[in-house]
Design a protein around this motif. Sequence first.
Motif, PDB file in Angstrom:
ATOM      1  N   ALA A 168       0.837  -1.200   0.000  1.00  0.00           N
ATOM      2  CA  ALA A 168       0.000   0.000   0.000  1.00  0.00           C
ATOM      3  C   ALA A 168       0.874   1.253   0.000  1.00  0.00           C
ATOM      4  O   ALA A 168       2.103   1.179   0.008  1.00  0.00           O
ATOM      5  CB  ALA A 168      -0.916  -0.016   1.221  1.00  0.00           C
ATOM      6  N   ALA A 169       0.226   2.402   0.016  1.00  0.00           N
ATOM      7  CA  ALA A 169       0.960   3.669  -0.014  1.00  0.00           C
ATOM      8  C   ALA A 169       1.324   4.164   1.374  1.00  0.00           C
ATOM      9  O   ALA A 169       1.986   5.184   1.515  1.00  0.00           O
ATOM     10  CB  ALA A 169       0.109   4.732  -0.723  1.00  0.00           C
ATOM     11  N   SER A 170       0.927   3.465   2.414  1.00  0.00           N
ATOM     12  CA  SER A 170       1.210   3.894   3.779  1.00  0.00           C
ATOM     13  C   SER A 170       2.673   3.656   4.130  1.00  0.00           C
ATOM     14  O   SER A 170       3.371   2.901   3.439  1.00  0.00           O
ATOM     15  CB  SER A 170       0.299   3.143   4.750  1.00  0.00           C
ATOM     16  N   PRO A 171       3.180   4.305   5.190  1.00  0.00           N
ATOM     17  CA  PRO A 171       4.588   4.121   5.570  1.00  0.00           C
ATOM     18  C   PRO A 171       4.927   2.641   5.740  1.00  0.00           C
ATOM     19  O   PRO A 171       4.167   1.898   6.380  1.00  0.00           O
ATOM     20  CB  PRO A 171       4.683   4.876   6.898  1.00  0.00           C
TER      21      PRO A 171
ATOM     22  N   GLN B 137       3.011  -0.272   7.880  1.00  0.00           N
ATOM     23  CA  GLN B 137       2.273  -1.209   7.044  1.00  0.00           C
ATOM     24  C   GLN B 137       2.544  -2.664   7.443  1.00  0.00           C
ATOM     25  O   GLN B 137       1.612  -3.465   7.587  1.00  0.00           O
ATOM     26  CB  GLN B 137       2.672  -0.984   5.581  1.00  0.00           C
ATOM     27  N   ILE B 138       3.813  -3.009   7.659  1.00  0.00           N
ATOM     28  CA  ILE B 138       4.125  -4.403   7.978  1.00  0.00           C
ATOM     29  C   ILE B 138       3.605  -4.766   9.367  1.00  0.00           C
ATOM     30  O   ILE B 138       3.082  -5.860   9.594  1.00  0.00           O
ATOM     31  CB  ILE B 138       5.635  -4.686   7.818  1.00  0.00           C
ATOM     32  N   PHE B 139       3.690  -3.825  10.322  1.00  0.00           N
ATOM     33  CA  PHE B 139       3.138  -4.098  11.650  1.00  0.00           C
ATOM     34  C   PHE B 139       1.614  -4.034  11.642  1.00  0.00           C
ATOM     35  O   PHE B 139       0.952  -4.809  12.340  1.00  0.00           O
ATOM     36  CB  PHE B 139       3.724  -3.125  12.671  1.00  0.00           C
ATOM     37  N   GLY B 140       1.049  -3.136  10.832  1.00  0.00           N
ATOM     38  CA  GLY B 140      -0.404  -3.088  10.714  1.00  0.00           C
ATOM     39  C   GLY B 140      -0.962  -4.377  10.136  1.00  0.00           C
ATOM     40  O   GLY B 140      -2.011  -4.874  10.572  1.00  0.00           O
TER      41      GLY B 140
ATOM     42  N   ALA C  66      -4.452   0.808   8.724  1.00  0.00           N
ATOM     43  CA  ALA C  66      -5.479   0.139   9.532  1.00  0.00           C
ATOM     44  C   ALA C  66      -4.998  -1.236   9.992  1.00  0.00           C
ATOM     45  O   ALA C  66      -4.406  -1.979   9.205  1.00  0.00           O
ATOM     46  CB  ALA C  66      -6.768   0.010   8.731  1.00  0.00           C
ATOM     47  N   PRO C  67      -5.216  -1.562  11.255  1.00  0.00           N
ATOM     48  CA  PRO C  67      -6.006  -0.847  12.261  1.00  0.00           C
ATOM     49  C   PRO C  67      -5.218   0.154  13.105  1.00  0.00           C
ATOM     50  O   PRO C  67      -5.736   0.643  14.108  1.00  0.00           O
ATOM     51  CB  PRO C  67      -6.495  -2.003  13.145  1.00  0.00           C
ATOM     52  N   LEU C  68      -3.984   0.460  12.745  1.00  0.00           N
ATOM     53  CA  LEU C  68      -3.145   1.314  13.576  1.00  0.00           C
ATOM     54  C   LEU C  68      -3.413   2.791  13.324  1.00  0.00           C
ATOM     55  O   LEU C  68      -3.334   3.260  12.183  1.00  0.00           O
ATOM     56  CB  LEU C  68      -1.665   1.014  13.314  1.00  0.00           C
ATOM     57  N   THR C  69      -3.706   3.506  14.401  1.00  0.00           N
ATOM     58  CA  THR C  69      -3.852   4.956  14.318  1.00  0.00           C
ATOM     59  C   THR C  69      -2.549   5.612  14.780  1.00  0.00           C
ATOM     60  O   THR C  69      -1.660   4.958  15.336  1.00  0.00           O
ATOM     61  CB  THR C  69      -5.019   5.451  15.176  1.00  0.00           C
ATOM     62  N   ARG C  70      -2.456   6.909  14.555  1.00  0.00           N
ATOM     63  CA  ARG C  70      -1.211   7.630  14.847  1.00  0.00           C
ATOM     64  C   ARG C  70      -0.763   7.461  16.301  1.00  0.00           C
ATOM     65  O   ARG C  70       0.436   7.308  16.570  1.00  0.00           O
ATOM     66  CB  ARG C  70      -1.405   9.108  14.524  1.00  0.00           C
TER      67      ARG C  70
END
Length: 401
Positions: free
Chosen positions: A149-152, A156-159, A212-216
């Motif tokens: 995905a485009a997320s960091p 991403q891997i931990f999410g 998702a599911p991790l928020t800041r």
Amino acid sequence: MAKSHAKSYVVGVGMTRFEKPGARDWSYGDMAVEAGSQALADAGISYADVEQVPVGHCLQPSTAGQRAVYGLGLTGVPVYNVNNNCATGATALMMARQLVAGGISDCVLALGFEQMRKGALGGGASGGDLAASPVARHYGVMAAGHGFAASPPAAQIFGNAAREHMDRHGTTEAQLAAVAAKNHRHSALNPRAQFQDVYSIAEILADKTIHAPLTRLQCSPTSDGAAAAVVVSERFAAERGLRARAVEIAAQTMTTDTGASFDSGSCVDVVGRPMSRAAALAVYESSGLGIEDVDVLELHDCFSINELLTYEALGMCPDGASGKLVESGATTYGGRWVVNPSGGLISKGHPLGATGLAQTAELVWQLRGEAGPRQVPGAGVGLAHNIGLGGAAVVTLFRKT
């Protein structure tokens, strides 16, 4: 079979406040001198007593260790520049312990620092060549199961590990957020923490989604800061009258990835649960202590899911039961253990090279009874867990003397 070594002790620790990058006008050399000077003063020794210096950093120039410790003194002793991703600080501590336990040196200063840029850490997945990344194999497993995905990349891997845990075990978003709520609550009592605000589970869930599911508020920030520890032999501690303040390193082990990290195709394994479990079992065997003997822990909660995975790796609960464990209150004050009384990486901050040594500082203060309002009553045994993708996991058991 575990090898026998001479005993080693931490007799001095120091730590700067962890800061948002750019919030304070200082260089990495300034922060290293601040933490190193504190550790030396805490031990009641001078830099002239130090025989060797392993220095951890990830993002600074190759010989930044020399640049940093020259501010403490120009004594000509060996200085080692150490980089083991997010496990760098604990790796520097391990080098110091090995030098002392092996009888090579009587007094070693372990130092770690980082001066970071604002924004999420890259992972070789965006704007670069993923195939050349040190964690290419790790992200390759993730991409095969979840896509890219485009997320960091780190989030991403931990999410995705969190998604797998939720799918397999029924772990809830609220249980993940409970880790962050606990650690933010703990950090309100830590004047050295980057963040000292308290958040409810609802506020954490409502925050900006990173992956998702991790928020800041469930993700560790980039940070500036330094930490240090003076490690000495039993002889040095006795000769200098330091036994009363000494905390023993009862056992310590580093593990790196094996086939178990990759063979399952699971992000839960790729992010390090097998490494952490192997390191924990080794320190339990070496020390004769178990998780039931531990009172206080500093765990590598780079993301909330990793604290849950580490509960399982350390044997605090069966696989899949970590969400219920944190939800029960077993890992905060009044529970079976106190986990991350400092606020952990999520709230205390995460300057990569300093993190493992900041964990050491917190546990030394706890075992000495010097942690002030966040003191864990009667703490006698502490455990630190520091992990870096790529990979390395360091587990250290500290014991009050």
